[in-house]
Design an enzyme around this catalytic site. Structure first.
Site, PDB file in Angstrom:
ATOM      1  N   THR A 181      66.677   9.488 -11.211  1.00 46.11           N
ATOM      2  CA  THR A 181      66.286   9.298  -9.802  1.00 46.11           C
ATOM      3  C   THR A 181      67.009   8.046  -9.306  1.00 46.11           C
ATOM      4  O   THR A 181      67.232   7.120 -10.077  1.00 46.11           O
ATOM      5  CB  THR A 181      64.756   9.110  -9.706  1.00 46.11           C
ATOM      6  N   GLY A 211      56.984  14.575  -5.210  1.00 44.69           N
ATOM      7  CA  GLY A 211      56.610  13.355  -5.928  1.00 44.69           C
ATOM      8  C   GLY A 211      56.410  12.177  -4.978  1.00 44.69           C
ATOM      9  O   GLY A 211      56.189  12.344  -3.768  1.00 44.69           O
ATOM     10  N   ASP A 212      56.499  10.987  -5.536  1.00 41.16           N
ATOM     11  CA  ASP A 212      56.255   9.760  -4.759  1.00 41.16           C
ATOM     12  C   ASP A 212      57.420   9.345  -3.877  1.00 41.16           C
ATOM     13  O   ASP A 212      57.243   8.611  -2.904  1.00 41.16           O
ATOM     14  CB  ASP A 212      55.953   8.610  -5.727  1.00 41.16           C
ATOM     15  N   THR A 232      60.769   4.341  -9.226  1.00 47.55           N
ATOM     16  CA  THR A 232      61.109   5.519 -10.019  1.00 47.55           C
ATOM     17  C   THR A 232      60.120   5.619 -11.178  1.00 47.55           C
ATOM     18  O   THR A 232      59.687   4.604 -11.714  1.00 47.55           O
ATOM     19  CB  THR A 232      62.548   5.434 -10.558  1.00 47.55           C
ATOM     20  N   GLY A 235      55.732  10.178 -10.812  1.00 48.15           N
ATOM     21  CA  GLY A 235      55.470  10.225  -9.376  1.00 48.15           C
ATOM     22  C   GLY A 235      54.011  10.326  -9.000  1.00 48.15           C
ATOM     23  O   GLY A 235      53.562   9.690  -8.039  1.00 48.15           O
TER      24      GLY A 235
HETATM   25  N1  ASP Z   1      59.381   9.543  -9.215  1.00 49.11           N
HETATM   26  C1  ASP Z   1      60.100  10.791  -9.279  1.00 49.11           C
HETATM   27  C2  ASP Z   1      59.128  11.931  -9.050  1.00 49.11           C
HETATM   28  O1  ASP Z   1      58.039  11.876  -9.585  1.00 49.11           O
HETATM   29  C3  ASP Z   1      60.781  11.014 -10.592  1.00 49.11           C
HETATM   30  C4  ASP Z   1      61.522   9.839 -11.133  1.00 49.11           C
HETATM   31  O2  ASP Z   1      61.568   8.789 -10.540  1.00 49.11           O
HETATM   32  O3  ASP Z   1      62.116   9.971 -12.202  1.00 49.11           O
HETATM   33  O4  ASP Z   1      59.486  12.871  -8.390  1.00 49.11           O
END
Ligand code: ASP
Length: 311
Positions: A181, A211-212, A232, A235
């Site tokens: 990410t 996700g977040d 990251t 999420g």
């Molecule tokens: N935070 C991201 C999600 O949950 C994934 C990541 O950051 O690797 O979609």
């Protein structure tokens, strides 16, 4: 999944230097030995190119918003990272991408489950600039065209290596490793702050899962006079703990410094709840903080006028 297990938080605090500041990340997740040397160098190369793209904007007197967007576009175009082309695939084999951008003056734009925009972060910036909304889910081709942004079809986003990854995950009935990410934070020469984040989410995620990353205050947040943050990691935990806003709230209401706010949020909201991830942040005075409680994280930042890429 070992990826989800937090380890002791690692934190870098870079004192303010120069007229502008920038930090870029390429995701937090599994363990370094999961990557071949060659792949590790490719991640570092991608981060350096992204940093250079953002820095060029800032050095020319551009805004923090344009700088983070430029940095993210480089990583969305690079098939190695989990954003844009080469992003992780959802359980049905499609690429559904999330992105957000926010400036410190209180404007934000985001897209969720985006399947057609070649650069989701650019579309998020158009949501911020051209619409009365903050978040648009499943933006269609007509909207993208009407804002003059480029579209791409699924064949562009879906790479062979992500197809193979998904096949392995289907065979094991597992979620994929999370790294790649991408995100960036900047402070420009006028003191303006901005943050942006872009992702394909978690490999083998349910179709429609968001996700977040595109949730303002969770994965992405900026406020002039306080900080800009791009996250990251896991999420769902970042959403439930409203991580980026939690850090800004500590600055705002407790008056603590940025490094203390970041470590307090990670310790209480993530490690305390057995969730892992990382973030890059820049404060109003130009202090940069990079921190993670995941086994590893990719990030690039300027330390004593030297680009450091961290893995
Ligand atoms: N935070 C991201 C999600 O949950 C994934 C990541 O950051 O690797 O979609």
């Amino acid at each position: 999944m070992s990826d989800d297990k937090p380890v002791q938080t690692r934190l870098w605090r870079i004192a303010p230097q120069g007229r502008y500041q920038l930090a870029v990340h390429g995701g937090a997740g599994g363990r370094i030995h999961e990557l071949a040397d060659q792949e590790r160098h490719a991640f570092e190369d991608g981060l350096s190119r992204a940093y250079a793209a953002g820095e060029t904007v800032l050095a020319d007197g551009g805004t923090a918003t344009d700088a983070v967007c430029a940095a993210i576009c480089v990583l969305e175009d690079d098939p190695l990272f989990n954003a844009g082309r080469g992003a992780s695939l959802a359980a049905d084999g499609s690429a559904e991408l999330d992105a957000a951008i926010m400036d410190g003056a209180g404007h934000a734009g985001a897209v969720a489950a985006s399947r057609h925009a070649r650069n989701p972060v650019r579309l998020a910036r158009q949501v911020m600039r051209r619409s009365p909304h903050v978040l648009i889910a499943a933006p269609d081709v007509e909207l993208i065209n009407s804002w003059g942004e480029q579209t791409a079809d699924q064949r562009y986003f879906v790479t062979d290596s992500r197809r193979r990854q998904l096949a392995h995950l289907h065979a094991d009935d597992a979620d994929g490793p999370r790294h790649g990410t991408v995100g960036a934070v900047a402070r420009d020469s006028t003191g303006g702050l901005a943050a942006a984040t872009s992702t394909g989410g978690i490999a083998n995620q349910s179709v429609g899962r968001v996700g977040d990353t595109p949730i303002i205050g969770a994965g992405t947040y900026a406020r002039n006079g306080l900080a800009a943050i791009s996250c990251t990691g896991h999420g769902e935990a970042f959403m439930l703990c409203v991580v980026s806003y939690d850090i800004v709230a500590r600055l705002r209401y407790l008056g603590v410094d940025l490094a203390d706010a970041v470590s307090a949020t990670i310790e209480t909201e993530l490690s305390g709840k057995d969730s892992s991830g990382g973030l890059v942040a820049v404060g109003a005075d130009g202090t940069v903080v990079v921190a993670h409680n995941s086994p590893m994280m990719f990030a690039a930042f300027d330390q004593d006028h030297r680009l450091v890429t961290l893995t």
